[in-house]
Design a protein around this motif. Sequence first.
Motif, PDB file in Angstrom:
ATOM      1  N   THR A  25      -7.423   2.456  -2.447  1.00 27.15           N
ATOM      2  CA  THR A  25      -8.615   2.097  -1.771  1.00 27.15           C
ATOM      3  C   THR A  25      -9.402   0.974  -1.818  1.00 27.15           C
ATOM      4  O   THR A  25      -9.740   0.406  -0.770  1.00 27.15           O
ATOM      5  N   ALA A  26      -9.759   0.271  -3.077  1.00 29.44           N
ATOM      6  CA  ALA A  26     -10.426  -0.819  -3.382  1.00 29.44           C
ATOM      7  C   ALA A  26      -9.715  -1.908  -2.801  1.00 29.44           C
ATOM      8  O   ALA A  26      -9.999  -2.982  -2.311  1.00 29.44           O
ATOM      9  N   LEU A  27      -8.151  -1.852  -2.910  1.00 30.21           N
ATOM     10  CA  LEU A  27      -7.372  -2.993  -2.234  1.00 30.21           C
ATOM     11  C   LEU A  27      -7.350  -2.889  -0.971  1.00 30.21           C
ATOM     12  O   LEU A  27      -7.295  -3.900  -0.234  1.00 30.21           O
ATOM     13  N   ALA A  28      -7.465  -1.852  -0.274  1.00 31.26           N
ATOM     14  CA  ALA A  28      -7.564  -1.619   1.385  1.00 31.26           C
ATOM     15  C   ALA A  28      -9.045  -2.383   1.657  1.00 31.26           C
ATOM     16  O   ALA A  28      -8.921  -2.947   2.662  1.00 31.26           O
ATOM     17  N   GLU A  29     -10.051  -2.031   0.896  1.00 29.05           N
ATOM     18  CA  GLU A  29     -11.212  -2.574   1.169  1.00 29.05           C
ATOM     19  C   GLU A  29     -11.307  -4.358   1.020  1.00 29.05           C
ATOM     20  O   GLU A  29     -11.759  -4.984   1.954  1.00 29.05           O
ATOM     21  N   GLN A  80       0.889  -1.263  -0.112  1.00 32.74           N
ATOM     22  CA  GLN A  80      -0.066  -0.063  -0.012  1.00 32.74           C
ATOM     23  C   GLN A  80       0.949   1.447   0.132  1.00 32.74           C
ATOM     24  O   GLN A  80       0.586   2.218  -0.766  1.00 32.74           O
ATOM     25  N   GLN A  81       2.006   1.272   0.771  1.00 35.62           N
ATOM     26  CA  GLN A  81       2.997   2.225   0.795  1.00 35.62           C
ATOM     27  C   GLN A  81       3.399   2.538  -0.563  1.00 35.62           C
ATOM     28  O   GLN A  81       3.719   3.914  -1.136  1.00 35.62           O
ATOM     29  N   ALA A  82       4.015   1.704  -1.459  1.00 32.25           N
ATOM     30  CA  ALA A  82       4.190   1.540  -2.637  1.00 32.25           C
ATOM     31  C   ALA A  82       3.350   2.432  -3.586  1.00 32.25           C
ATOM     32  O   ALA A  82       3.641   3.117  -4.042  1.00 32.25           O
ATOM     33  N   ARG A  83       2.188   1.784  -3.563  1.00 32.02           N
ATOM     34  CA  ARG A  83       1.033   2.272  -4.286  1.00 32.02           C
ATOM     35  C   ARG A  83       0.662   3.678  -4.180  1.00 32.02           C
ATOM     36  O   ARG A  83       0.472   4.570  -5.073  1.00 32.02           O
ATOM     37  N   SER A  84       0.699   4.138  -2.761  1.00 30.33           N
ATOM     38  CA  SER A  84       0.614   5.575  -2.341  1.00 30.33           C
ATOM     39  C   SER A  84       1.719   6.378  -3.008  1.00 30.33           C
ATOM     40  O   SER A  84       1.275   7.757  -3.480  1.00 30.33           O
ATOM     41  N   LEU A  85       2.836   6.098  -2.836  1.00 28.84           N
ATOM     42  CA  LEU A  85       3.765   6.859  -3.458  1.00 28.84           C
ATOM     43  C   LEU A  85       3.675   6.840  -5.070  1.00 28.84           C
ATOM     44  O   LEU A  85       4.155   8.132  -5.620  1.00 28.84           O
ATOM     45  N   LYS A 106      -5.518 -12.928   1.579  1.00 26.04           N
ATOM     46  CA  LYS A 106      -5.900 -13.757   0.282  1.00 26.04           C
ATOM     47  C   LYS A 106      -6.935 -12.767  -0.771  1.00 26.04           C
ATOM     48  O   LYS A 106      -6.666 -12.785  -1.829  1.00 26.04           O
ATOM     49  N   GLY A 107      -7.733 -12.101   0.165  1.00 30.14           N
ATOM     50  CA  GLY A 107      -8.686 -11.151  -0.722  1.00 30.14           C
ATOM     51  C   GLY A 107      -7.808 -10.086  -1.237  1.00 30.14           C
ATOM     52  O   GLY A 107      -8.163  -9.705  -2.400  1.00 30.14           O
ATOM     53  N   TYR A 108      -6.863  -9.633  -0.729  1.00 31.29           N
ATOM     54  CA  TYR A 108      -5.965  -8.611  -1.135  1.00 31.29           C
ATOM     55  C   TYR A 108      -5.365  -9.116  -2.528  1.00 31.29           C
ATOM     56  O   TYR A 108      -5.100  -8.437  -3.550  1.00 31.29           O
ATOM     57  N   LEU A 109      -4.627 -10.289  -2.385  1.00 31.55           N
ATOM     58  CA  LEU A 109      -3.854 -10.813  -3.386  1.00 31.55           C
ATOM     59  C   LEU A 109      -4.954 -11.064  -4.706  1.00 31.55           C
ATOM     60  O   LEU A 109      -4.658 -10.990  -6.085  1.00 31.55           O
ATOM     61  N   LEU A 110      -6.105 -11.559  -4.389  1.00 30.38           N
ATOM     62  CA  LEU A 110      -7.086 -11.772  -5.568  1.00 30.38           C
ATOM     63  C   LEU A 110      -7.435 -10.646  -5.977  1.00 30.38           C
ATOM     64  O   LEU A 110      -7.449 -10.250  -7.293  1.00 30.38           O
ATOM     65  N   LYS A 111      -7.763  -9.483  -5.383  1.00 25.01           N
ATOM     66  CA  LYS A 111      -8.077  -8.196  -6.007  1.00 25.01           C
ATOM     67  C   LYS A 111      -6.921  -7.440  -6.860  1.00 25.01           C
ATOM     68  O   LYS A 111      -7.093  -7.195  -7.861  1.00 25.01           O
ATOM     69  N   GLN A 112      -5.841  -7.665  -6.121  1.00 21.28           N
ATOM     70  CA  GLN A 112      -4.347  -7.280  -6.950  1.00 21.28           C
ATOM     71  C   GLN A 112      -4.457  -8.017  -8.196  1.00 21.28           C
ATOM     72  O   GLN A 112      -4.115  -7.479  -9.321  1.00 21.28           O
ATOM     73  N   ALA A 113      -4.637  -9.279  -8.236  1.00 14.47           N
ATOM     74  CA  ALA A 113      -4.372 -10.272  -9.516  1.00 14.47           C
ATOM     75  C   ALA A 113      -5.411  -9.643 -10.660  1.00 14.47           C
ATOM     76  O   ALA A 113      -5.106  -9.348 -11.706  1.00 14.47           O
ATOM     77  N   GLN A 114      -6.649  -9.618 -10.039  1.00 15.81           N
ATOM     78  CA  GLN A 114      -7.688  -9.025 -11.353  1.00 15.81           C
ATOM     79  C   GLN A 114      -7.352  -7.686 -11.770  1.00 15.81           C
ATOM     80  O   GLN A 114      -7.421  -7.414 -12.975  1.00 15.81           O
TER      81      GLN A 114
END
Length: 646
Positions: free
Chosen positions: A553-557, A541-546, A565-573
């Motif tokens: 925001t969507a990844l944080a949710e 998240q820090q990398a994405r913010s920079l 696991k939910g974070y990885l799945l959303k990131q992959a999509q």
Amino acid sequence: MMPLRSSVLCVGDFRVDPALDEISRDGTTVKLEPRAMRVLVCLAEHADQVVSVDQLMDAVWKDVVVTPDSVYQAVAGLRRALGDDPKNPIYIANVQRRGYRLIAPVAPAEHGQIAVPPHHESAPQVDAGSAQQQVIETAPDKNGVPMRPTAWVRPAIVATVVAVLVLVASTSVYVYLRRGGETTAGTPLSIHSLVVLPLENLSGDKEQEYFADGMTDALITNLAQISSLRVISRTSAMQFRGSKQTLPQIGRALQVDAVVEGTVTRGENRVRITAQLIEASTDRHLWARTYQRDLTDALALQDEIAQDITEQIRVKLTPNERSRLMQVQAVDPEAYDASLRGWYWLYQFTAEGTRKALDHFQKAIAKDPKYALAYAGVAASWLQLGFVDELRKENLLKASEAAVKALALDPALAEAHLSLALVKFLKDWDWPGAEAEYKRAMALNPNYATAHIEYSNYLVAMGRLDEAMNEIEHARDLDPFSVPVTWWLGQVLYHARRYDDALRQYQGGLEMHQDAASFYWAMADVYEQKKMFAEAFAARQQARSLLNDPSVTALAEAYKHSGYKGYLLKQAQILELANPADAAHCYALLNDEARAMTALELGYSRRDGHILFIRSAPEMDSIRSSPRFRDLVRRIGFPESPSEKN
């Protein structure tokens, strides 16, 4: 400015008579060498202002061609005559890397003498046999750190010392004229490493920064071709632009024996460069020279300075190195200027800067179609734009065409060989051809840190991790403050499964470059392998913010509702189409072989360079034994790695 050239004046508690070249105090008179007096008068005319070495040379030696060493010796002689301590001055102060400032009060003599603090205690007598060495060793280097302080010299001794100084100065001028302008002061028998600090732009125009940087880059490149000399790369050298650190501190930080620094002044049709060689550990001046040329001779000037430095440090040159240093290509001045602007913008490492660089290189080629280095600049620009635009094939193709053209004009151009190596690696998947070009680039320029970084990239892809580590450590020796070097060293450690070492490497990188998103992203990879998922989430998240990534925001949710696991799945999509290799990374961590392989196959169909590192990537361990994964590795056509041979 106070006109004092023919006036008797008071400088502190000294009475100064320029017409007679005399200074006096307490009934004792000392005769100064005429040019030393003119230095004192020039400083007095600009009392309490900084006067540069170049200004003093123009004012005092305008009718004679000399080096900055003449200024250093004159000021050192003045200090002795005035009894001034360079470390605790009450008359002449050094201003770091800028020049000198007269700090004692100045007034016309008829106003009476001005009180100053008591002068220093008497110093031991200086014998004539050691006077020249002392003049050299106490000459300032713009950093205010002389070899040893000089105390007040008794009036009876002053005359002797000044007489010796006059003799020394006369001898220096004679030697200078006989040797074409250079002076030496006991150059060490062996200098094995050096840094060229950014040459200071004294043109009075910030728009000329590109020219000063270009002169710096050219000098670094010329010296870097010498295999027996370790030359610090541009990126780390530029870290010390305007630095307040002393040269010994810089020398220790970079682990070098010597420092080259200087100034550039560009007029309408002329360029003037002052260069000096300084022993890093002692701050002792070894050599200095001023060069003045027409702008049409700027290329020859670069080579001449490099040749002079190699002679001073007595470095061994191979016949090929000597030949390359002496070769001077004739280039149209406007093309040369456009090329300098191109490299200046390319080194900004931004998409906008790279596009400006490409435009300048193309203007250079239009002006001079035989300018090989401009074609190399075009190749480097297209490659850099390729990375910005996710390695689009057309960019790589244009880079290849420009590199081939550059090498047709100049087969010894290391930059063009490196561009061709990258094209063969990333676009053609020509492993032997790429390796041959990497090696050729490094043979032509052994100090080419970027070539060592890129070759290390190649070696990781080939599964040759020990060799990759050797190359990136070599790059680190040449460019210790480089973000790409620091980051890739961590990547090699990561691929070698040395996770704690990789983490320390990234954390150290962040200490130097706090806003580098790449370090946070790489740290997340390590945290994932260590099962530290909360830390991995925070780092990503820090990398994405920079990077101002709108998906933060969507990844944080996703993380809040479904954990990592939910974070990885959303990131992959999110990454699936834009960066299939990173999407495969996420799916592999989720043990979803099917979707991981689908993403990798998409990357393969696009010939995406990002998938070339899958063979040793730790995140692929969960699917490494899969028949589909093995078949993909076979189709990519990697040569057998050392681990596979065993």
